[in-house]
Write a protein that holds these residues in place. Sequence first.
Motif, short mmCIF file in Angstrom:
data_model
loop_
_atom_site.label_atom_id
_atom_site.label_comp_id
_atom_site.label_asym_id
_atom_site.label_seq_id
_atom_site.Cartn_x
_atom_site.Cartn_y
_atom_site.Cartn_z
N ILE A 14 0.84 -1.21 0.00
CA ILE A 14 0.00 0.00 0.00
C ILE A 14 0.87 1.25 0.00
CG2 ILE A 14 -1.63 1.34 1.38
CD1 ILE A 14 -2.87 -1.37 2.22
N LEU A 15 1.90 1.25 0.84
CA LEU A 15 2.80 2.40 0.92
C LEU A 15 3.53 2.62 -0.41
CD1 LEU A 15 3.98 4.56 2.79
CD2 LEU A 15 5.79 2.94 3.34
N THR A 16 3.97 1.55 -1.02
CA THR A 16 4.66 1.66 -2.31
C THR A 16 3.71 2.19 -3.38
OG1 THR A 16 6.08 -0.19 -1.72
CG2 THR A 16 5.93 0.36 -4.04
N THR A 17 2.48 1.74 -3.37
CA THR A 17 1.50 2.20 -4.34
C THR A 17 1.21 3.69 -4.18
OG1 THR A 17 0.48 0.03 -4.38
CG2 THR A 17 -0.82 1.84 -5.24
N VAL A 18 1.02 4.12 -2.94
CA VAL A 18 0.72 5.53 -2.68
C VAL A 18 1.89 6.42 -3.10
CG1 VAL A 18 0.31 7.22 -0.84
CG2 VAL A 18 -0.97 5.07 -0.89
N VAL A 19 3.10 6.03 -2.70
CA VAL A 19 4.29 6.82 -3.07
C VAL A 19 4.47 6.85 -4.58
CG1 VAL A 19 6.80 6.88 -2.91
CG2 VAL A 19 5.46 6.51 -0.86
#
Length: 64
Positions: A14-19
């Motif tokens: 999720i963090l990778t997708t948002v960034v």
Amino acid sequence: MGVEIIFKIAAVGILTTVVGQILKQSGKDEIATFSTLAGLIIVLLMVLDLISTLFDTVRNLFGL
């Protein structure tokens, strides 16, 4: 331990997708690609640690 690792992998995803989306929106596609690659490497290292633990457990089980 099984559920915790799934949540950790999901959090990294999720963090990778948002960034990645934020960087793509700002026009920094190359950095977005590198951030996605970094997230993938982090997850692979987490899975590699689990596989190593599995092999150690199997080795101890059979007394090798």
